[in-house]
Enzyme design. Structure first.
Site, PDB file in Angstrom:
ATOM      1  N   SER A  59      12.113   0.130  -1.328  1.00  0.00           N
ATOM      2  CA  SER A  59      11.560   1.180  -2.182  1.00  0.00           C
ATOM      3  C   SER A  59      12.498   1.421  -3.372  1.00  0.00           C
ATOM      4  O   SER A  59      12.886   0.456  -4.029  1.00  0.00           O
ATOM      5  CB  SER A  59      11.281   2.453  -1.371  1.00  0.00           C
ATOM      6  N   ASP A 104      -0.724  -0.037  -0.934  1.00  0.00           N
ATOM      7  CA  ASP A 104       0.281   1.017  -1.116  1.00  0.00           C
ATOM      8  C   ASP A 104      -0.362   2.316  -1.600  1.00  0.00           C
ATOM      9  O   ASP A 104      -1.050   2.328  -2.615  1.00  0.00           O
ATOM     10  CB  ASP A 104       1.339   0.556  -2.128  1.00  0.00           C
ATOM     11  N   HIS A 162       2.940   1.342   2.062  1.00  0.00           N
ATOM     12  CA  HIS A 162       4.320   1.260   1.583  1.00  0.00           C
ATOM     13  C   HIS A 162       5.321   1.057   2.728  1.00  0.00           C
ATOM     14  O   HIS A 162       5.375   1.853   3.669  1.00  0.00           O
ATOM     15  CB  HIS A 162       4.653   2.552   0.820  1.00  0.00           C
TER      16      HIS A 162
END
Length: 265
Positions: A74, A192, A248
């Site tokens: 991330s 996502d 995600h």
């Protein structure tokens, strides 16, 4: 919203890598003196200071002096890219960005960790003044907030992302250092719901002036003008774009073993 050594996330990944590649040395970066500070710093410590701290840790570690592979999850993906661009010693060999937001975000729909009072406060703060000096210096997510409706504000006032993406002029050292990578691997999560827009994970973004249509990296001015050397790296086969089904940071151990581990060996 995570920490270096959480046994459910980064700690788990570290153990997985150590198990699958016997004898490998893994440094899981801790920003702060304990796990609570490390987690809080992911929201509130100026990213430029975090990058400086990481560069010091890497330079001081004798295991890494011959070079190392870097893997960021991330926001860690773009933070490690800044390390590659700013700190060439010791050399980063491969950069693996798993869900990193290289053109930033314009939305914070599912705040990591969902600590509701922190997340609500961050959303309000970003809406009110992402590009004010106080917010830029003290809120991590503002430092990669990229408003396609206010590109001039972003270019002028973003203290982190606009700098590493060469939005205010060309730092030739940044370009040279990034181009020294053997591979720059970008993993995008195809379902996502946390990153807005998901195209940012492959260095794409919203077409300037609106927030509906996205363009891929190859159609951005960053690529066409080759301000970071990405066009040259692409032509040399150094950019690797991987897509994985899931939300995600949702991936299977099997996918990680077959797709990511080869870049670490």
């Amino acid at each position: 919203g995570d920490s270096c050594c959480n046994p459910m996330s980064m700690g788990y990944v570290q153990k997985m890598v150590e198990k699958k590649i016997p004898g490998i040395y893994v440094l899981s970066l801790k920003i702060g003196s304990n796990l609570i500070q490390d987690m809080e710093n992911s929201f509130f410590m100026n990213v430029n200071d975090q990058v400086r701290e990481v560069c010091s840790q890497l330079a001081a570690d004798p295991h890494l002096k011959g070079g190392y592979n870097a893997m960021g999850f991330s926001q860690g993906g773009q933070f490690l890219r800044a390390v590659a661009q700013r700190c060439p010693s010791p050399p980063m060999l491969n950069l693996i960005s798993i869900g990193g937001q290289h053109q930033g975000v314009y939305g914070f729909p599912r705040c990591p960790g969902e600590s509701s009072h922190i997340c609500d406060w961050i959303r309000k703060t970003l809406d009110l003044g992402a590009y004010t000096q106080a917010v830029q210096e003290h809120l991590v997510q503002a430092e990669y907030w990229h408003d396609p409706l206010k590109e001039e504000d972003y270019r002028k006032n973003s203290i982190f992302l606009a700098d590493i993406n060469q939005e205010r002029g060309i730092n030739e050292t940044y370009k040279k250092n990034l181009m020294a990578l053997k591979k720059f691997v970008m993993v995008k999560f195809l379902n996502d719901t946390m990153v807005d827009p998901p195209a940012s994970e492959w260095f794409g973004f919203y077409r300037s002036g609106q927030a509906k249509e996205t363009v891929p990296l190859q159609e951005t001015s960053l690529y066409k003008e080759d301000r970071l050397g990405l066009q040259e790296m692409d032509k040399a086969g150094k950019l690797v774009f991987l897509g994985v089904k899931g939300d995600h940071l949702h991936f299977s151990e099997e996918w990680f073993d077959t797709t990511i581990l080869p870049f670490l060996q």
